[in-house]
Design an enzyme around this catalytic site. Structure first.
Site, PDB file in Angstrom:
ATOM      1  N   ARG A 139      -9.839   2.916  -3.289  1.00  0.00           N
ATOM      2  CA  ARG A 139     -10.868   1.900  -2.990  1.00  0.00           C
ATOM      3  C   ARG A 139     -12.152   2.547  -2.469  1.00  0.00           C
ATOM      4  NH1 ARG A 139      -6.905  -0.217   1.796  1.00  0.00           N
ATOM      5  NH2 ARG A 139      -5.529  -0.075   0.009  1.00  0.00           N
TER       6      ARG A 139
ATOM      7  N   ARG B  70       4.126   3.227  -0.842  1.00  0.00           N
ATOM      8  CA  ARG B  70       3.438   3.505   0.427  1.00  0.00           C
ATOM      9  C   ARG B  70       4.059   2.711   1.547  1.00  0.00           C
ATOM     10  NH1 ARG B  70      -2.433   3.813  -2.209  1.00  0.00           N
ATOM     11  NH2 ARG B  70      -2.072   5.951  -2.911  1.00  0.00           N
TER      12      ARG B  70
ATOM     13  N   SER C 160      -5.474   5.092  -1.070  1.00  0.00           N
ATOM     14  CA  SER C 160      -6.072   4.312  -2.144  1.00  0.00           C
ATOM     15  C   SER C 160      -7.334   4.937  -2.730  1.00  0.00           C
ATOM     16  CB  SER C 160      -6.416   2.948  -1.559  1.00  0.00           C
ATOM     17  OG  SER C 160      -7.350   2.288  -2.353  1.00  0.00           O
TER      18      SER C 160
ATOM     19  N   ASP D 133      -7.581   2.892  -9.380  1.00  0.00           N
ATOM     20  CA  ASP D 133      -6.429   2.667  -8.521  1.00  0.00           C
ATOM     21  C   ASP D 133      -5.689   3.995  -8.462  1.00  0.00           C
ATOM     22  OD1 ASP D 133      -4.570   0.108  -7.507  1.00  0.00           O
ATOM     23  OD2 ASP D 133      -3.488   1.964  -7.933  1.00  0.00           O
TER      24      ASP D 133
ATOM     25  N   ASP E  82      -4.023  -8.489 -10.423  1.00  0.00           N
ATOM     26  CA  ASP E  82      -2.699  -8.302  -9.818  1.00  0.00           C
ATOM     27  C   ASP E  82      -2.702  -8.215  -8.291  1.00  0.00           C
ATOM     28  OD1 ASP E  82      -4.037  -5.927  -9.635  1.00  0.00           O
ATOM     29  OD2 ASP E  82      -2.587  -4.707 -10.709  1.00  0.00           O
ATOM     30  N   HIS E  83      -3.836  -7.855  -7.689  1.00  0.00           N
ATOM     31  CA  HIS E  83      -3.812  -7.562  -6.247  1.00  0.00           C
ATOM     32  C   HIS E  83      -4.058  -8.784  -5.358  1.00  0.00           C
ATOM     33  CE1 HIS E  83      -3.729  -3.353  -7.310  1.00  0.00           C
ATOM     34  NE2 HIS E  83      -3.811  -2.979  -6.054  1.00  0.00           N
TER      35      HIS E  83
HETATM   36  C1  MIC Z   1      -2.804   0.693  -3.088  1.00  0.00           C
HETATM   37  O1  MIC Z   1      -1.683   0.846  -3.568  1.00  0.00           O
HETATM   38  O2  MIC Z   1      -3.149   1.123  -1.977  1.00  0.00           O
HETATM   39  C2  MIC Z   1      -3.841  -0.059  -3.909  1.00  0.00           C
HETATM   40  C3  MIC Z   1      -4.106  -1.342  -3.223  1.00  0.00           C
HETATM   41  O3  MIC Z   1      -3.328  -0.339  -5.181  1.00  0.00           O
HETATM   42  C4  MIC Z   1      -5.088   0.812  -4.005  1.00  0.00           C
HETATM   43  C5  MIC Z   1      -6.228   0.163  -4.669  1.00  0.00           C
HETATM   44  C6  MIC Z   1      -7.042  -0.752  -3.803  1.00  0.00           C
HETATM   45  O4  MIC Z   1      -7.189  -0.524  -2.618  1.00  0.00           O
HETATM   46  O5  MIC Z   1      -7.572  -1.712  -4.357  1.00  0.00           O
HETATM   47  C7  MIC Z   1      -4.865   2.161  -4.675  1.00  0.00           C
HETATM   48  O6  MIC Z   1      -3.765   2.663  -4.675  1.00  0.00           O
HETATM   49  O7  MIC Z   1      -5.841   2.782  -5.146  1.00  0.00           O
HETATM   50 FE1  SF4 Z   2      -0.171  -2.730  -6.480  1.00  0.00          FE
HETATM   51 FE2  SF4 Z   2      -0.971  -0.386  -5.407  1.00  0.00          FE
HETATM   52 FE3  SF4 Z   2       1.354  -1.546  -4.698  1.00  0.00          FE
HETATM   53 FE4  SF4 Z   2       1.110  -0.535  -7.080  1.00  0.00          FE
HETATM   54  S1  SF4 Z   2       1.021   0.603  -5.161  1.00  0.00           S
HETATM   55  S2  SF4 Z   2       2.043  -2.506  -6.595  1.00  0.00           S
HETATM   56  S3  SF4 Z   2      -1.018  -0.984  -7.597  1.00  0.00           S
HETATM   57  S4  SF4 Z   2      -0.692  -2.343  -4.359  1.00  0.00           S
END
Ligand code: MIC
Ligand code: SF4
Length: 755
Positions: free
Chosen positions: A645, A448, A643, A160, A95-96
């Site tokens: 990550r 976010r 995140s 995640d 999805d990312h």
């Molecule tokens: C996000 O919303 O910041 C992400 C991208 O989904 C991250 C995961 C990632 O960095 O791959 C998260 O929320 O953990």
């Molecule tokens: Fe994707 Fe993270 Fe955004 Fe949710 S908050 S849509 S998991 S990037």
């Protein structure tokens, strides 16, 4: 029928006795969070009265979910663990990595070509080791999990931070780094500090313009981005049971933004309805049979102050729609105050783009309520002033809203529908003109809004609101438009008001989908070969990190003293960098490029003590690495917020940073650092942050007697030869100290397997 139904049956069969044993041992009623925690203790974990915020406890989660951007690293680690199959049901979701540029079909095609190598890798690893694989276009991990896998009273972990979304179905679902997922998939216990408990009582009922999103926007305003750290948030009350299951999901989802370990709700009729409408009447029937264990004991909700560490009450009857932002998700402004607040702060008030969807807010209910507003554009002779974009959360939702005519209504107001993926929410938005870095405002229903997050432009002011409010503001084109009181001018010059949104909790005709995008793994995966091209720019097999040298760390140089907010987006940016998530050396070129250097207030510009010159953070750190000199990173409050990550921990580890010393850490990031064999320390006296100077050489002493609860000592030698000695606290337990000594947790698993 639901996936993994036998596992769910087993959880429910064992739950009553486990809950009873815990209740008896504590001699008091239990919250829902405690019931789920106690019924998921690892078999080697002794039942005792754990200390909230103190005891480290071993758990056995029921399942694991990973999204493509984190799964690569998690699975590269899992491949080293030497197990033939995953020990618990696990899934991968693509999805990312899909950019939002033109529209869904075309964008998806581009992604499947561009990221073919990564998708093929993830598909073949899934096939080999027995993981369910959700193809690109199937949807966003958390929506797919809610629709298919989440179940009341279950415990899951996911790579995640928004894994917490499954709290909407009464789970304890927790975001973790890939190394944690690797442990659980390898059949090991998963460790968590026994959480504190925050109870939130929802009085009254949502009505009119107010949506579930406003509950969490309000909570974020109260608790701030670190107020939930180390705690589970449990919602209850009339306002909770009268809300939809997917609305609960939204609230839990954005609980990641207050740093909470997770959030949850007790099992109720809304969850049962959602399970049935998503093809899981069997799970609903099983849950009904143990319903009393899937919510707190009645006494707890009657006298919450006695059982929770903190209780907050929110009255939904009077709750106003909110907008949170810019640049941080906890800056909450009720819509009625936006005019003054925006003027006082100089925020641009013209709304350029409204975006709805994402893993947070793309339920059938959300979309149907947004549609009720979009319909009024034509009915009332209005035009939509801002651009409007939708990212559906799953193919099932997309297919159903298309069947029900919603996408047609959106297209009449000029909306663009992007792929069922993260897209603009994670910087995968190829927004025209973003490179001009113009000051502008967008509103979205994501979770976010850190600087640069959506389109890479540091001057984009992003505000978070409910899909309903975002739609109204996009129609009005004005951030200060209060749909409860303000009017718009129509094509006849009349003043008209928008009617409050209405919608359906669930599709009246049921959900439908042609191809949900699921691929089951091979029965016997032992013959499946997983190939990684050594010349690949996107994937790189991992080499073990070196073990601790057995001595104190001497003469570390300061790499950067980060000033203010330093989220994982600042430490390891997403957007264009997502393509290197499977290649540790390449992604390390983004190390801390978003962090603000305390000494010159610039990003990606630090002084090298080797040359005296300023250079980018990655270049500077690579030079230290080449010279064999260890370094230290210093940070402010809530360092590593955001995140899950683990790249934000693996990159500094890979490039030779030895210590990260901060005023405080976000939970997942602190664990990620420990797992990778780093030293994650906090100032015993936060004022010592001011003692760190740009040319410092730093010794860390006390490591040969490194022990739980005993602070370490740091000696700072400044450029003029003077020194300061400061204390640094840590939260390492004995096991975590072993990770540090071994050079990372994975080195221990590897040894266990080899031995
Ligand atoms: C996000 O919303 O910041 C992400 C991208 O989904 C991250 C995961 C990632 O960095 O791959 C998260 O929320 O953990
Ligand atoms: Fe994707 Fe993270 Fe955004 Fe949710 S908050 S849509 S998991 S990037």
């Amino acid at each position: 029928m639901a996936f993994d139904i036998e596992m769910i049956k087993k959880v429910y069969a064992e739950m009553p006795a486990k809950v009873e044993a815990a209740r008896k041992m504590l001699g008091r009623p239990l919250t829902l969070s405690e019931k789920i925690l106690f019924s998921h203790l690892h078999s080697d974990q002794k039942l005792e009265g754990f200390e909230r915020g103190g005891s480290y406890v071993d758990f056995a989660p029921d399942r694991v979910a990973m999204q493509d951007a984190t799964a690569q690293m998690a699975l590269l680690q899992f491949m080293q663990a030497g197990r033939p199959k995953v020990a618990v049901p696990s899934t991968v979701h693509c999805d990312h990595l899909i950019s939002a540029k033109v529209e869904a079909k075309q964008d998806l095609q581009v992604a499947t070509t561009e990221s073919k190598e990564v998708y093929d890798f993830l598909a073949s690893v899934s096939n080999k080791y027995g993981l369910g694989f959700w193809k690109p276009g199937a949807g966003i991990i958390h929506q797919v999990v809610l629709e298919n896998y989440a179940f009341p009273g279950g415990m899951m972990i996911g790579t995640d931070s928004h894994t917490v979304n499954a709290g909407g179905l009464g789970m304890l679902a927790i975001g973790v780094g890939g190394a944690d997922a690797c442990d659980v998939m390898a059949g090991l216990a998963w460790e968590l500090k026994w959480p504190k408990l925050i109870g939130i009582k929802l009085k009254g009922k949502l009505n009119g313009w107010t949506a579930p999103k406003d509950v969490i926007l309000k909570v974020a305003g109260i608790l701030t981005v670190k107020g939930g750290t180390g705690a589970i948030v449990e919602y209850f009350g009339e306002g909770a049971t009268s809300m939809s299951c997917t609305g609960k999901g939204t609230i839990c989802n954005m609980g990641a933004e207050i740093g909470a370990t997770t959030s949850t709700f007790g099992y109720d009729a809304s969850m049962s309805r959602y399970l049935s409408s998503t093809g899981r009447a069997d799970v609903a029937a099983l849950a009904d049979a143990v319903a009393e264990h899937l919510t707190a004991d009645a006494e707890v909700y009657a006298n919450p102050e006695k059982y929770f560490d903190q209780v907050i009450e929110i009255d939904l009857d009077t709750l106003e729609p909110h907008l949170n932002g810019p640049f941080t998700p906890d800056l909450a402004t009720p819509i009625s105050k936006m005019k003054e607040v925006a003027a006082a702060n100089g925020w641009p008030t013209k709304v350029e783009v409204g975006l709805i969807g994402s893993c947070t807010n793309s339920s059938y209910e959300d979309i149907s309520r947004a549609v009720s507003l979009a319909k009024q554009v034509a009915q009332k002779g209005l035009t939509t002033k801002a651009e409007y974009m939708i990212t559906p959360g799953s193919e099932q939702v997309r297919y159903t809203i298309e069947r029900d005519g919603f996408l047609d209504v959106f297209s009449q107001i000029g909306a663009k529908v992007f792929a069922n993926a993260c897209g603009p929410c994670i910087g995968m938005w190829e927004r025209v003109g973003a490179e001009k870095k113009e000051k502008n405002t967008i509103v979205h229903s994501f979770n976010r809004n850190f600087a640069k997050r959506a389109d890479g432009n540091p001057n984009t002011y992003a505000f978070v609101g409910s899909p309903e409010l975002v739609t109204a503001l996009a129609i009005a084109g004005d951030l200060t438009f209060n749909p409860l009181t303000d009017t718009l001018t129509n094509d006849k010059g009349e003043q008209v008001k928008l009617d409050a949104p209405t919608g359906d909790e669930l599709p009246v005709k049921g959900f439908a989908v042609e191809d949900a995008g699921y691929q089951a793994p091979a029965e016997d995966g032992s013959k499946v070969v997983v190939a990684v091209d050594p010349a690949s720019k996107r994937l790189q097999l991992l080499d073990p990190f070196a073990a601790w040298e057995g001595t104190d760390l001497k003469s570390l140089r300061l790499l950067i003293k980060a000033k203010g907010k330093c989220t994982t987006d600042h430490i390891s940016m997403a957007g264009p960098w997502l393509k290197f998530r499977g290649h540790l050396d390449n992604i390390s070129n983004n190390l801390l490029i978003g962090a603000v250097n305390f000494f010159n207030e610039k990003t990606d510009n630090v002084k090298s003590q080797l040359t005296g010159n300023y250079d980018t953070v990655p270049n500077t750190q690579r030079a230290y690495k080449a010279a064999g000199i260890g370094t230290i990173v210093v940070g402010d409050e809530n360092y590593g917020e955001g995140s899950s990550r683990e790249h934000a921990a693996m990159e500094p580890r890979h490039l030779g940073v030895r210590v990260v010393l901060t005023k405080s850490f976000a939970r997942i990031h602190e664990t990620n650092l420990k797992k990778q064999g780093m030293l994650a320390l906090t100032f015993a006296d936060k004022a010592d942050y001011d003692k760190i100077q740009e040319d410092d050489s730093i010794d860390v002493t006390g490591l040969t007697s490194f022990a739980p609860g005993t602070p370490l000592t740091l000696v700072l030698t400044h450029k003029d030869g003077s020194t300061d000695t400061i204390k640094a606290n840590h939260t390492y337990n004995q096991q975590q100290i072993e990770w540090f000594k071994a050079g990372g947790a994975l080195n221990i698993i590897r040894k266990q397997v080899a031995g």
